[in-house]
Design a protein around this motif. Sequence first.
Motif: not given
Length: 320
Positions: A6, A10, A61, A65, A70, A138
Motif C-alpha cells: 500500500y 500510494q 480503490l 479514491f 484512502l 472518490r
Amino acid sequence: FKNTIYSNIQTCYLTTKSTESDNEATKEVDYFLDTSLSNHSFHLESYGVFRENEIDDVKVLVNNFTAPALALALRERENTLQLSAMLAESGKYNELKDVLYPFLKSSVKKRRNKRHEFDTSKDFTRKELVILQRYLHRMPRHVAPGVEKRASVVIPLCNVNGVASVLFERRSGKVRTYKNQVCFPGGMLDEGVDATIIQTSLRELEEELGIPQEKTEVLGILRCNWNEVASMTGIAVTPVVGFIGEYTELSLSPNKDEVESLFTVKLSDLLDDKKWIIREYSAPVFTGGPHVIWGLTGYLLYRFLQDVVIKCNRAHTSDI
C-alpha cells in the motif's frame, strides 16, 4: 508485506498523478498491481472492500479514491483493529463480536445489496450529505492545465423549508464582467490570503453573501474536465461543494456592489431533464428557474447533478 504494497501504491499513484496524464498514471498503477499482487498469496479468504478478487479490489480503490480519502479509511480501519485487539486482550468477547459484526460475510453482502435513493422532495439529511461527501472524495483526479489564473466557486447546497435546494446569485450590473448573469459565489485566488483553493471559495462566499466561513460544511471538490472549464473562462476554476444549512434561518447580507439578488431552485426541479437544453459543443442550459442558468454555472451545475447526485442515486450504498 501488505503495508509495503500500500505504501508503494500510494507513492506510485501520487507521483504519476502529478506528472503524467490520467491514462498513463492508471497504466502505471495497473502494472504495479498486476506484477506485485499476482505473485503473492495471503492465504486468507476475504470479501474485500468492493471486490472479492484482491487485485481487482485494490485497483478500484487506487483508481477511484483520492489519497486523503484512502488515508482516512486506513486510519479508521486501524482504529477498529486496535479496539478489537484491546477487547480480545481483556476477554470482552461480546463487545468484540459487536465491533466485528459489520465485517461478517452476511453483513458485507447485505451492505453491498442495499440501495439508497434520494428523496428530492425532502431535505438534505446527514445521511445524504455523508453519501455526497464520500462520492465526491472518490471521484478520479484530473491533471489541471498549467494556467496562471486560478479561481474557485462554491456550489451551495441548502434546505428551503425542508426541501433540498441549491442557492444561486444574480450578479450586479455594477461588476465589470458577466453583468446580471446567474452564477455561484466565488472569485479569484488571493495568494497572499488564501492558504488553499477551498479557502478561496469560502472567503468569497463570506464576502459576497455574508455567510461566515466556519458555517459552511465543505463536502468536497467536484472533479471536472479542467480543459473544458478553461476553454469557457480562460481560468482554472475549482468548484467546491458546500452545505450552508436551512436557507430561511440564514442571516444573509449580500454585497450590493456584486450581487443583485439571490434565489434557490429545488433539487427535484434541477433533476428534471425537460428543464434542460443540451446541445453538442455548448454548455448545458437550465430553464426551470426564475432565471436562465447557462455558461460555466450551467456546466458545473450539470456536471454535479450527473456525476454526483444521479450516480449516488443509482449506486449501491457500499459503492459510495
